[in-house]
Design an enzyme around this catalytic site. Sequence first.
Site, PDB file in Angstrom:
ATOM      1  CB  THR A 113       4.790 -10.510   0.127  1.00 19.55           C
ATOM      2  OG1 THR A 113       3.930  -9.386   0.306  1.00 19.55           O
ATOM      3  CG2 THR A 113       4.585 -11.472   1.278  1.00 19.55           C
ATOM      4  N   GLY A 152       1.012 -11.881  -7.670  1.00 20.84           N
ATOM      5  CA  GLY A 152       0.091 -12.382  -8.675  1.00 20.84           C
ATOM      6  C   GLY A 152       0.736 -12.358 -10.055  1.00 20.84           C
ATOM      7  CD  GLU A 395      -1.552  -3.379  -1.949  1.00 22.52           C
ATOM      8  OE1 GLU A 395      -1.765  -4.203  -2.839  1.00 22.52           O
ATOM      9  OE2 GLU A 395      -0.432  -2.898  -1.715  1.00 22.52           O
TER      10      GLU A 395
HETATM   11  C1  LIG Z   1      -8.209  -2.891 -13.798  1.00 24.33           C
HETATM   12  C2  LIG Z   1      -7.595  -3.942 -12.922  1.00 24.33           C
HETATM   13  C3  LIG Z   1      -7.225  -3.460 -11.533  1.00 24.33           C
HETATM   14  C4  LIG Z   1      -8.455  -3.487 -10.657  1.00 24.33           C
HETATM   15  C5  LIG Z   1      -8.025  -3.545  -9.200  1.00 24.33           C
HETATM   16  C6  LIG Z   1      -9.161  -3.147  -8.343  1.00 24.33           C
HETATM   17  C7  LIG Z   1      -9.067  -3.065  -7.020  1.00 24.33           C
HETATM   18  C8  LIG Z   1      -7.902  -3.484  -6.253  1.00 24.33           C
HETATM   19  C9  LIG Z   1      -7.922  -4.942  -6.042  1.00 24.33           C
HETATM   20  C10 LIG Z   1      -6.843  -5.617  -5.826  1.00 24.33           C
HETATM   21  C11 LIG Z   1      -5.510  -4.979  -5.715  1.00 24.33           C
HETATM   22  C12 LIG Z   1      -4.571  -5.624  -6.616  1.00 24.33           C
HETATM   23  C13 LIG Z   1      -3.783  -6.590  -6.211  1.00 24.33           C
HETATM   24  C14 LIG Z   1      -3.693  -7.058  -4.805  1.00 24.33           C
HETATM   25  C15 LIG Z   1      -2.507  -7.971  -4.696  1.00 24.33           C
HETATM   26  C16 LIG Z   1      -1.788  -7.698  -3.421  1.00 24.33           C
HETATM   27  C17 LIG Z   1      -0.610  -7.052  -3.423  1.00 24.33           C
HETATM   28  C18 LIG Z   1       0.119  -6.884  -2.169  1.00 24.33           C
HETATM   29  O1  LIG Z   1      -0.293  -7.314  -1.119  1.00 24.33           O
HETATM   30  S1  LIG Z   1       1.578  -5.990  -2.295  1.00 24.33           S
HETATM   31  C19 LIG Z   1       2.290  -6.069  -0.679  1.00 24.33           C
HETATM   32  C20 LIG Z   1       1.509  -5.233   0.310  1.00 24.33           C
HETATM   33  N1  LIG Z   1       2.206  -5.207   1.556  1.00 24.33           N
HETATM   34  C21 LIG Z   1       1.957  -4.320   2.518  1.00 24.33           C
HETATM   35  O2  LIG Z   1       1.048  -3.519   2.440  1.00 24.33           O
HETATM   36  C22 LIG Z   1       2.855  -4.394   3.719  1.00 24.33           C
HETATM   37  C23 LIG Z   1       2.224  -3.751   4.931  1.00 24.33           C
HETATM   38  N2  LIG Z   1       3.275  -3.110   5.736  1.00 24.33           N
HETATM   39  C24 LIG Z   1       3.469  -1.730   5.680  1.00 24.33           C
HETATM   40  O3  LIG Z   1       2.791  -1.016   4.994  1.00 24.33           O
HETATM   41  C25 LIG Z   1       4.534  -1.084   6.537  1.00 24.33           C
HETATM   42  O4  LIG Z   1       5.653  -1.845   6.622  1.00 24.33           O
HETATM   43  C26 LIG Z   1       3.986  -0.669   7.929  1.00 24.33           C
HETATM   44  C27 LIG Z   1       3.470  -1.895   8.654  1.00 24.33           C
HETATM   45  C28 LIG Z   1       2.861   0.258   7.679  1.00 24.33           C
HETATM   46  C29 LIG Z   1       5.062   0.060   8.738  1.00 24.33           C
HETATM   47  O5  LIG Z   1       5.929  -0.855   9.244  1.00 24.33           O
HETATM   48  P1  LIG Z   1       6.961  -0.491  10.443  1.00 24.33           P
HETATM   49  O6  LIG Z   1       8.237  -1.080  10.055  1.00 24.33           O
HETATM   50  O7  LIG Z   1       6.379  -0.847  11.743  1.00 24.33           O
HETATM   51  O8  LIG Z   1       7.082   1.078  10.516  1.00 24.33           O
HETATM   52  P2  LIG Z   1       8.019   1.973   9.671  1.00 24.33           P
HETATM   53  O9  LIG Z   1       9.047   2.520  10.565  1.00 24.33           O
HETATM   54  O10 LIG Z   1       8.450   1.249   8.467  1.00 24.33           O
HETATM   55  O11 LIG Z   1       7.025   3.077   9.185  1.00 24.33           O
HETATM   56  C30 LIG Z   1       6.281   3.789  10.143  1.00 24.33           C
HETATM   57  C31 LIG Z   1       6.308   5.215   9.710  1.00 24.33           C
HETATM   58  O12 LIG Z   1       6.209   5.295   8.284  1.00 24.33           O
HETATM   59  C32 LIG Z   1       4.939   5.804   7.898  1.00 24.33           C
HETATM   60  N3  LIG Z   1       4.428   4.981   6.805  1.00 24.33           N
HETATM   61  C33 LIG Z   1       4.350   3.640   6.792  1.00 24.33           C
HETATM   62  N4  LIG Z   1       3.816   3.223   5.627  1.00 24.33           N
HETATM   63  C34 LIG Z   1       3.566   4.353   4.901  1.00 24.33           C
HETATM   64  C35 LIG Z   1       3.000   4.590   3.603  1.00 24.33           C
HETATM   65  N5  LIG Z   1       2.572   3.571   2.826  1.00 24.33           N
HETATM   66  N6  LIG Z   1       2.907   5.871   3.184  1.00 24.33           N
HETATM   67  C36 LIG Z   1       3.318   6.880   3.978  1.00 24.33           C
HETATM   68  N7  LIG Z   1       3.847   6.736   5.232  1.00 24.33           N
HETATM   69  C37 LIG Z   1       3.961   5.475   5.657  1.00 24.33           C
HETATM   70  C38 LIG Z   1       4.087   5.651   9.125  1.00 24.33           C
HETATM   71  O13 LIG Z   1       3.045   6.587   9.126  1.00 24.33           O
HETATM   72  C39 LIG Z   1       5.077   5.916  10.216  1.00 24.33           C
HETATM   73  O14 LIG Z   1       5.359   7.283  10.249  1.00 24.33           O
HETATM   74  P3  LIG Z   1       5.697   7.947  11.678  1.00 24.33           P
HETATM   75  O15 LIG Z   1       6.967   7.284  12.130  1.00 24.33           O
HETATM   76  O16 LIG Z   1       4.547   7.622  12.578  1.00 24.33           O
HETATM   77  O17 LIG Z   1       5.828   9.394  11.354  1.00 24.33           O
HETATM   78  C1  LIG Z   2      -4.583 -13.254  -2.380  1.00 23.56           C
HETATM   79  C2  LIG Z   2      -3.278 -12.567  -2.040  1.00 23.56           C
HETATM   80  C3  LIG Z   2      -2.584 -11.897  -3.036  1.00 23.56           C
HETATM   81  C4  LIG Z   2      -1.368 -11.284  -2.737  1.00 23.56           C
HETATM   82  N1  LIG Z   2      -0.680 -10.675  -3.757  1.00 23.56           N
HETATM   83  C5  LIG Z   2       0.528 -10.117  -3.475  1.00 23.56           C
HETATM   84  C6  LIG Z   2       1.271  -9.500  -4.524  1.00 23.56           C
HETATM   85  O1  LIG Z   2       0.834  -9.460  -5.669  1.00 23.56           O
HETATM   86  N2  LIG Z   2       2.489  -8.964  -4.224  1.00 23.56           N
HETATM   87  C7  LIG Z   2       3.002  -8.986  -2.944  1.00 23.56           C
HETATM   88  O2  LIG Z   2       4.108  -8.473  -2.731  1.00 23.56           O
HETATM   89  N3  LIG Z   2       2.296  -9.549  -1.924  1.00 23.56           N
HETATM   90  C8  LIG Z   2       1.081 -10.109  -2.167  1.00 23.56           C
HETATM   91  N4  LIG Z   2       0.367 -10.690  -1.152  1.00 23.56           N
HETATM   92  C9  LIG Z   2       0.985 -10.808   0.174  1.00 23.56           C
HETATM   93  C10 LIG Z   2       0.335  -9.865   1.179  1.00 23.56           C
HETATM   94  O3  LIG Z   2       0.725  -8.546   0.938  1.00 23.56           O
HETATM   95  C11 LIG Z   2       0.778 -10.325   2.581  1.00 23.56           C
HETATM   96  O4  LIG Z   2       0.188 -11.578   2.824  1.00 23.56           O
HETATM   97  C12 LIG Z   2       0.349  -9.326   3.650  1.00 23.56           C
HETATM   98  O5  LIG Z   2       1.128  -8.160   3.543  1.00 23.56           O
HETATM   99  C13 LIG Z   2       0.497  -9.903   5.061  1.00 23.56           C
HETATM  100  O6  LIG Z   2       1.836 -10.342   5.280  1.00 23.56           O
HETATM  101  P1  LIG Z   2       2.089 -11.858   5.746  1.00 23.56           P
HETATM  102  O7  LIG Z   2       1.273 -12.750   4.903  1.00 23.56           O
HETATM  103  O8  LIG Z   2       3.541 -12.058   5.814  1.00 23.56           O
HETATM  104  O9  LIG Z   2       1.481 -11.946   7.220  1.00 23.56           O
HETATM  105  P2  LIG Z   2       2.244 -11.422   8.538  1.00 23.56           P
HETATM  106  O10 LIG Z   2       2.770 -10.066   8.333  1.00 23.56           O
HETATM  107  O11 LIG Z   2       3.158 -12.500   8.995  1.00 23.56           O
HETATM  108  O12 LIG Z   2       0.994 -11.318   9.551  1.00 23.56           O
HETATM  109  C14 LIG Z   2       0.469 -12.506  10.121  1.00 23.56           C
HETATM  110  C15 LIG Z   2      -0.307 -12.117  11.341  1.00 23.56           C
HETATM  111  O13 LIG Z   2       0.583 -11.456  12.255  1.00 23.56           O
HETATM  112  C16 LIG Z   2       0.032 -10.193  12.657  1.00 23.56           C
HETATM  113  N5  LIG Z   2       1.054  -9.168  12.763  1.00 23.56           N
HETATM  114  C17 LIG Z   2       2.105  -8.988  11.944  1.00 23.56           C
HETATM  115  N6  LIG Z   2       2.786  -7.887  12.286  1.00 23.56           N
HETATM  116  C18 LIG Z   2       2.139  -7.346  13.351  1.00 23.56           C
HETATM  117  C19 LIG Z   2       2.326  -6.180  14.141  1.00 23.56           C
HETATM  118  N7  LIG Z   2       3.353  -5.344  13.932  1.00 23.56           N
HETATM  119  N8  LIG Z   2       1.442  -5.948  15.134  1.00 23.56           N
HETATM  120  C20 LIG Z   2       0.403  -6.775  15.341  1.00 23.56           C
HETATM  121  N9  LIG Z   2       0.156  -7.889  14.622  1.00 23.56           N
HETATM  122  C21 LIG Z   2       1.016  -8.164  13.638  1.00 23.56           C
HETATM  123  C22 LIG Z   2      -0.896  -9.804  11.509  1.00 23.56           C
HETATM  124  O14 LIG Z   2      -1.889  -8.935  12.007  1.00 23.56           O
HETATM  125  C23 LIG Z   2      -1.431 -11.123  11.045  1.00 23.56           C
HETATM  126  O15 LIG Z   2      -2.566 -11.441  11.830  1.00 23.56           O
HETATM  127  C24 LIG Z   2      -0.858 -11.324  -1.420  1.00 23.56           C
HETATM  128  C25 LIG Z   2      -1.564 -11.968  -0.409  1.00 23.56           C
HETATM  129  C26 LIG Z   2      -2.777 -12.593  -0.706  1.00 23.56           C
HETATM  130  C27 LIG Z   2      -3.533 -13.295   0.384  1.00 23.56           C
END
Ligand SMILES: CCCCC/C=C\C/C=C\C/C=C\CC/C=C/C(=O)SCCNC(=O)CCNC(=O)[C@H](O)C(C)(C)COP(=O)(O)OP(=O)(O)OC[C@H]1O[C@@H](n2cnc3c(N)ncnc32)[C@H](O)[C@@H]1OP(=O)(O)O
Ligand SMILES: Cc1cc2nc3c(=O)[nH]c(=O)nc-3n(C[C@H](O)[C@H](O)[C@H](O)COP(=O)(O)OP(=O)(O)OC[C@H]3O[C@@H](n4cnc5c(N)ncnc54)[C@H](O)[C@@H]3O)c2cc1C
Length: 627
Positions: A113, A152, A395
């Site tokens: 992110t 994190g 996530e």
């Molecule tokens: C012992 C200790 C550990 C204990 C832990 C316990 C539990 C867990 C607790 C906590 C977890 C740990 C840490 C949390 C900290 C947080 C970390 C983060 O947040 S990391 C960052 C996470 N960010 C995201 O998830 C971003 C979300 N966005 C997306 O996933 C994609 O960009 C999106 C929105 C799905 C797609 O975007 P878009 O651009 O609109 O479309 P695309 O063209 O890119 O893709 C669409 C096509 O691709 C397929 N697709 C998309 N994603 C996936 C995937 N992940 N896998 C497979 N396929 C995927 C999708 O189906 C579309 O396919 P079609 O075109 O429809 O065929």
């Molecule tokens: C506690 C915490 C820990 C995190 N840890 C990590 C980490 O370790 N590593 C890491 O990489 N990231 C981490 N993140 C970031 C996290 O993955 C992002 O915050 C998350 O993916 C959402 O992206 P954003 O914050 O940019 O919000 P945005 O993507 O800007 O979304 C903001 C709002 O816009 C809406 N929106 C966005 N796109 C669309 C769409 N296509 N259609 C409809 N609505 C839409 C969303 O639904 C949401 O309501 C963490 C976040 C938190 C809160």
Amino acid sequence: MDEQKVLSIKGLLDDTPEEYLSHKEKYENSIRKSVLFYKTLHSTEDENMSVDEKTKLNFRNIVTSAIFKDNSPFMLHNSMFIPTIMGQGTDEQREYWMKRAKNMEIIGTYAQTELGHGTFIRGLETQATYDPDTEEFVLHSPVLSSYKWWPGGLAHTANYCIVMARLYIKGKSHGIHPFMVQIRDEETHMPLPGIKLGEIGAKLGFNTVNNGFLGFENHRISRDRMLMKNAQVLKDGTFVAGSNSKLTYGTMVYVRVLIVSNMANMLAKAVTIALRYSAIRRQSQPKPDEPEPQILDYVTQQHKLFIAIASSHAFYMNAMWLWEIYYSVSLQLASGKLDNLPELHALACCLKPLSTIDATAMIEKCRLACGGHGYMLSANLAQTYGLATAAYTYEGENTVLLLQAARSLVKAWVGHVKGRPLKGTMAYLAGDSTVKAWDGSIDGIIQSFKVVAIRKISSVVKILQDYEKSGLSPEDAWNKASVFLTAASEAHGRAVLLSVYKSEMDKRAAVLSPPLRKVLLQLVDLYVTYWALEKVGDMLLYASITDKDVDELQRRYIELLAAIRPNAVGLVDAFDFRDEILNSTLGAYDGRAYERLMEEAMKSPLNAEPVNQTFHKYLKPFMRGKL
Ligand SMILES: CCCCC/C=C\C/C=C\C/C=C\CC/C=C/C(=O)SCCNC(=O)CCNC(=O)[C@H](O)C(C)(C)COP(=O)(O)OP(=O)(O)OC[C@H]1O[C@@H](n2cnc3c(N)ncnc32)[C@H](O)[C@@H]1OP(=O)(O)O
Ligand SMILES: Cc1cc2nc3c(=O)[nH]c(=O)nc-3n(C[C@H](O)[C@H](O)[C@H](O)COP(=O)(O)OP(=O)(O)OC[C@H]3O[C@@H](n4cnc5c(N)ncnc54)[C@H](O)[C@@H]3O)c2cc1C
């Protein structure tokens, strides 16, 4: 390890309640705890240990990891850094980096992110430009919005991180790929040249996870630092694409699956606290000549709490089921078979949102069920809420993931209408969606949830098609219909949650003792009945339920609450959380909530003296009109 040793670790660790530490002290205390827990957690078994000693060691490992994992600066190291090396590294890269990471010789995080982008991964701006002359990648953050923001442990803890960056070769973009980047000197821990690091500031929760920011100023890394399992860059700069660009997103699917089980755990903790407190708290006098009853005997209190027990069970069963699917799809991916990845992605995009939405709401309900004492930080309900609600966003923000699932559902439905066979968890969409008469059995209600999903998916597809016929582009039609696309995904997710909970319990029921089977199946019945009443509008619209049927459902629900009441405390005791893990004045096993509330209150620094210095400095002159 015996009881005392675990307690002594806990005692050593929690000499000062975190509530009264500064932001900086909280982090420093958390590092101290994490290092100690990690040392404890990873003291290895040796072969001449007795079975009993090994059991105790494993027990201690469970205790310490359960305490340390949720809020530790090491969290990303375990939950994303290591899994990414495993999932995205070549064999040699795994060999080298896994050893260092597992031994904690290095501490890593996962930096995807950015300040300007979280959801839209394809919009990430961090650049990794290949220089064939030096066989290096140049990492650069061209604008402020391209700074990594949130990871994190990134601020002051990690010395390595996985950076998800846009790969450029000879001016051409090749999409987002993972890079292993050392960010701090292993001796001095100073940020390396061309690297800016810092902490993003205080948050609603997770305030010891050390979320940070990272900016690059033309920082060079060698070619072998790109994790090249799924795509490669050869020495001369030739790009070799992977079989599916989404394989680089694999860690996110893994964590989404983890989150479903994490929600089961979070919710179990919260309802253990709230239910135990409800068993010792007495309040009001509904019957004039009787003592104040336990608040757990108020049916409204049972309504607030018993669904949380059942939901924790439901999330756990679904998580174990989803984990099996994840594991088998991962094996298939390893052999180049990709066709089940879309279904796994769609499932994770349904169950992660629904489990976090429900858990967040129910944890808050557990807090509210405890009155004023639930509002105390020492109850540990607010902090549990803070941890759970973060999972709504991280996530993959829930709305975005539900829309992803909708993408798969719409494709499946359109294909079905054209005669393409449906498979796996979407096969039921081909079923008969006309309900002649309401069937109030558990299986009948679950079938009705499937009918609701079919009808919602088919109707939103019709809306999309009508918009496109009217001349709207597919993207505009999609956006206009998106509220009902998320509703269709939720309906599918509900149908999955309910049917998997029921089928997984049925599998286990055969080996349970009759009394235990009876109680656990009562929770299944409660869960199904609760959601039928919560979604009564959908049942009226699509499942032919009548007002008489609703009346029967309500009476059944009330009877189920009464049936579960005698076992309620036993059901939360069965989650088997130690007091150290609950860390709650209200939820301790001994029920001494009032004494613990007072003990915690006396730890407030303000109670160190009877008169605070502000009296003489401000109050007294103020009250004497001399300020
Ligand atoms: C012992 C200790 C550990 C204990 C832990 C316990 C539990 C867990 C607790 C906590 C977890 C740990 C840490 C949390 C900290 C947080 C970390 C983060 O947040 S990391 C960052 C996470 N960010 C995201 O998830 C971003 C979300 N966005 C997306 O996933 C994609 O960009 C999106 C929105 C799905 C797609 O975007 P878009 O651009 O609109 O479309 P695309 O063209 O890119 O893709 C669409 C096509 O691709 C397929 N697709 C998309 N994603 C996936 C995937 N992940 N896998 C497979 N396929 C995927 C999708 O189906 C579309 O396919 P079609 O075109 O429809 O065929
Ligand atoms: C506690 C915490 C820990 C995190 N840890 C990590 C980490 O370790 N590593 C890491 O990489 N990231 C981490 N993140 C970031 C996290 O993955 C992002 O915050 C998350 O993916 C959402 O992206 P954003 O914050 O940019 O919000 P945005 O993507 O800007 O979304 C903001 C709002 O816009 C809406 N929106 C966005 N796109 C669309 C769409 N296509 N259609 C409809 N609505 C839409 C969303 O639904 C949401 O309501 C963490 C976040 C938190 C809160």
